[in-house]
Design a protein around this motif. Structure first.
Motif, PDB file in Angstrom:
ATOM      1  N   LYS A 167      -7.061  -1.301   3.202  1.00  0.00           N
ATOM      2  CA  LYS A 167      -6.646   0.110   3.279  1.00  0.00           C
ATOM      3  C   LYS A 167      -7.174   0.890   2.075  1.00  0.00           C
ATOM      4  O   LYS A 167      -7.585   2.047   2.205  1.00  0.00           O
ATOM      5  CB  LYS A 167      -5.112   0.202   3.355  1.00  0.00           C
ATOM      6  CG  LYS A 167      -4.543  -0.201   4.706  1.00  0.00           C
ATOM      7  CD  LYS A 167      -3.020  -0.245   4.665  1.00  0.00           C
ATOM      8  CE  LYS A 167      -2.441  -0.719   5.989  1.00  0.00           C
ATOM      9  NZ  LYS A 167      -0.981  -0.950   5.900  1.00  0.00           N
ATOM     10  N   PHE A 168      -7.140   0.265   0.911  1.00  0.00           N
ATOM     11  CA  PHE A 168      -7.659   0.911  -0.298  1.00  0.00           C
ATOM     12  C   PHE A 168      -9.145   1.214  -0.140  1.00  0.00           C
ATOM     13  O   PHE A 168      -9.603   2.326  -0.413  1.00  0.00           O
ATOM     14  CB  PHE A 168      -7.423  -0.004  -1.507  1.00  0.00           C
ATOM     15  CG  PHE A 168      -7.789   0.623  -2.830  1.00  0.00           C
ATOM     16  CD1 PHE A 168      -6.809   1.194  -3.632  1.00  0.00           C
ATOM     17  CD2 PHE A 168      -9.098   0.632  -3.292  1.00  0.00           C
ATOM     18  CE1 PHE A 168      -7.136   1.782  -4.849  1.00  0.00           C
ATOM     19  CE2 PHE A 168      -9.441   1.208  -4.504  1.00  0.00           C
ATOM     20  CZ  PHE A 168      -8.448   1.787  -5.282  1.00  0.00           C
TER      21      PHE A 168
ATOM     22  N   GLU B  12      -2.918   5.102  -2.433  1.00  0.00           N
ATOM     23  CA  GLU B  12      -3.893   5.832  -1.617  1.00  0.00           C
ATOM     24  C   GLU B  12      -4.546   6.952  -2.431  1.00  0.00           C
ATOM     25  O   GLU B  12      -5.757   7.177  -2.340  1.00  0.00           O
ATOM     26  CB  GLU B  12      -3.218   6.410  -0.373  1.00  0.00           C
ATOM     27  CG  GLU B  12      -4.194   7.075   0.568  1.00  0.00           C
ATOM     28  CD  GLU B  12      -3.563   7.481   1.893  1.00  0.00           C
ATOM     29  OE1 GLU B  12      -4.320   7.934   2.779  1.00  0.00           O
ATOM     30  OE2 GLU B  12      -2.326   7.356   2.039  1.00  0.00           O
TER      31      GLU B  12
ATOM     32  N   THR C 145      -3.621  -4.454   2.202  1.00  0.00           N
ATOM     33  CA  THR C 145      -3.613  -3.410   1.166  1.00  0.00           C
ATOM     34  C   THR C 145      -5.018  -3.186   0.612  1.00  0.00           C
ATOM     35  O   THR C 145      -5.453  -2.050   0.431  1.00  0.00           O
ATOM     36  CB  THR C 145      -2.628  -3.778   0.042  1.00  0.00           C
ATOM     37  OG1 THR C 145      -1.296  -3.708   0.565  1.00  0.00           O
ATOM     38  CG2 THR C 145      -2.750  -2.844  -1.151  1.00  0.00           C
TER      39      THR C 145
ATOM     40  N   PHE D   6       0.865  -1.186   0.000  1.00  0.00           N
ATOM     41  CA  PHE D   6       0.000   0.000   0.000  1.00  0.00           C
ATOM     42  C   PHE D   6       0.898   1.232   0.000  1.00  0.00           C
ATOM     43  O   PHE D   6       1.591   1.500   0.970  1.00  0.00           O
ATOM     44  CB  PHE D   6      -0.943   0.011   1.201  1.00  0.00           C
ATOM     45  CG  PHE D   6      -2.008   1.066   1.101  1.00  0.00           C
ATOM     46  CD1 PHE D   6      -3.043   0.939   0.180  1.00  0.00           C
ATOM     47  CD2 PHE D   6      -1.976   2.196   1.908  1.00  0.00           C
ATOM     48  CE1 PHE D   6      -4.034   1.916   0.068  1.00  0.00           C
ATOM     49  CE2 PHE D   6      -2.967   3.177   1.804  1.00  0.00           C
ATOM     50  CZ  PHE D   6      -3.993   3.038   0.886  1.00  0.00           C
TER      51      PHE D   6
ATOM     52  N   ALA E 269      -9.790   4.061   2.169  1.00  0.00           N
ATOM     53  CA  ALA E 269      -9.387   5.365   1.628  1.00  0.00           C
ATOM     54  C   ALA E 269     -10.364   5.896   0.580  1.00  0.00           C
ATOM     55  O   ALA E 269     -10.362   7.079   0.264  1.00  0.00           O
ATOM     56  CB  ALA E 269      -7.981   5.277   1.025  1.00  0.00           C
TER      57      ALA E 269
ATOM     58  N   ARG F 112      -8.580   7.475  -3.429  1.00  0.00           N
ATOM     59  CA  ARG F 112      -9.352   8.696  -3.154  1.00  0.00           C
ATOM     60  C   ARG F 112     -10.083   9.196  -4.405  1.00  0.00           C
ATOM     61  O   ARG F 112     -11.034   9.971  -4.307  1.00  0.00           O
ATOM     62  CB  ARG F 112      -8.437   9.796  -2.615  1.00  0.00           C
ATOM     63  CG  ARG F 112      -7.863   9.473  -1.249  1.00  0.00           C
ATOM     64  CD  ARG F 112      -7.275  10.689  -0.559  1.00  0.00           C
ATOM     65  NE  ARG F 112      -6.513  10.319   0.611  1.00  0.00           N
ATOM     66  CZ  ARG F 112      -7.025   9.867   1.756  1.00  0.00           C
ATOM     67  NH1 ARG F 112      -8.334   9.714   1.863  1.00  0.00           N
ATOM     68  NH2 ARG F 112      -6.250   9.552   2.774  1.00  0.00           N
TER      69      ARG F 112
END
Length: 295
Positions: free
Chosen positions: A136-137, A109, A133, A104, A140, A113
Motif C-alpha cells: 500500500k505504501f 499514507e 502495508t 497502514f 501511494a 505521498r
C-alpha cells in the motif's frame, strides 16, 4: 510536510550481540545512513507496548533519526546474532513480533505521498499484515520526479517465497542483492546455469529496472544499468563485524544518486562507507567527516 522524505520500511529490532544489544533492522540502518548525508530520513515500522519498544524510540531519538513507529500488542522484535571468527554474522530471528504487524495508517499514507526514496526487503513481508502495508505504501508513492524504490532482497532463514520476491521486483526500480542471494534466486526462477553477470542483465531487463546493485563481499561490487556496468573492488580493512554493512552501502548509494552523483561516483561512495562500517561495532556508527563531506 516535507516532500523529500527518505524511508526505511520494514523490520525494527534489536540485534542481541555477544557484547550486548544494539538497535538494528535493515530499514532503520538504511534510514540512519541517509540521515548522515543530510536527508530528512525516517524509519517506519512497529514496536511493542513493552520496555524494548520504549528503548527503540529512545534510541532512534538519540541518533537523531525520524520515525513512524506504531505501538502494537506484539513483542518488539529481537534477533540473536552470533559472529564467526571473521566477524560474519548468523541470525536467529524471533517470529510473530511487532514489525510483522505494521498497520497502514492515514499518517503513513501521507508519508508515502511525500516520499522521495524508500528501501524495503523480503524479511518484513513474511507476515501478510506488514506485506500488505508495504505494498500500500509503494502504491501511494508518486511515480514522477526520479523517485527511488529500492528492493534490498535481504534473504533470511526461510522467510521468503517466489511470490514475495516477484511482487517486489515488479514494484522496485532499483534492486540490491548479494552474490549468495543471486544464486538462490537464479535457482528459484529457473536460470541456475547462467553466470553471475548474465543473471544480473536478465533480471535488469525482465523487470525493467533502472539499476541493479550486486555486492560480492571481498570480491567487489557491481552496479548494472541499461547498457553499462560499474565495478568497484572491496577495500581491505580490519573487520570488527559486518552487521549493517550492506545497509550502509545502500544508504550511501541512494544518497549519492539523489545528490546528483554519477552511478560510478555513488558506487565508490557506497563502497567506502560500507568498508568503514565494517571497522566499527554494530550497524549505526557515526561516519567520519572526511567521508560525509565528499557528498
Amino acid at each position: 510536510m516535507n516532500t523529500d522524505i527518505i524511508v526505511g520500511l520494514g523490520e525494527a529490532l534489536w540485534d542481541v550481540l555477544p557484547e550486548g544489544k544494539k538497535l538494528g533492522g535493515a530499514p532503520a540502518n538504511f534510514a540512519y545512513h541517509t540521515r548522515q548525508f543530510g536527508f530528512n530520513s525516517m524509519a517506519v515500522s512497529a514496536v511493542g507496548e513493552d520496555k524494548l519498544g520504549d528503548e527503540t524510540l529512545a534510541a532512534l531519538e538519540a541518533k537523531g533519526l525520524g520515525y513512524n513507529m506504531a505501538r502494537v500488542p506484539y513483542p518488539t522484535g529481537t534477533v540473536q546474532v552470533t559472529l564467526d571468527d571473521n566477524g560474519i554474522p548468523t541470525y536467529s530471528i524471533r517470529e510473530n513480533v511487532a514489525w510483522d504487524n505494521i498497520p497502514f495508517t492515514p499518517e503513513l499514507e501521507e508519508i508515502a505521498r511525500n516520499c522521495r526514496a524508500v528501501c524495503w526487503g523480503s524479511l518484513a513481508q513474511r507476515n501478510v499484515v506488514s506485506r500488505e502495508t508495504i505494498h500500500k505504501f509503494l502504491s501511494a508513492m508518486p511515480s514522477d520526479g526520479g523517485r527511488l524504490k529500492i528492493f534490498d532482497v535481504n534473504l533470511r532463514q526461510n522467510f521468503y517465497s517466489e511470490e514475495v520476491l516477484c511482487d517486489s521486483l515488479r514494484q522496485c526500480n532499483v534492486l540490491k542483492i548479494n552474490d549468495e542471494e543471486l544464486v538462490i534466486i537464479g535457482r528459484m526462477f529457473g536460470y541456475p546455469g547462467l553466470d553471475m553477470r548474465n543473471k544480473c542483465w536478465l533480471i535488469l531487463g525482465k523487470y525493467n529496472l533502472d539499476m541493479l546493485v550486486l555486492t560480492c563481499g571481498t570480491n567487489g561490487s557491481y552496479v548494472f544499468t541499461p547498457g553499462n556496468v560499474s565495478f568497484q573492488e572491496t577495500p581491505k580493512v580490519d573487520v570488527v563485524d559486518t552487521v549493517g554493512a550492506g545497509d550502509s552501502f545502500t544508504g550511501a548509494f541512494c544518497s549519492g544518486i539523489l545528490k546528483g552523483m554519477s552511478v560510478a561516483e555513488a558506487h565508490k561512495m557506497a563502497v567506502d562507507v560500507s568498508a568503514y562500517v565494517c571497522t566499527q561495532s554494530g550497524a549505526m556508527p557515526v561516519l567520519p567527516g572526511s567521508i560525509v563531506n565528499r557528498m
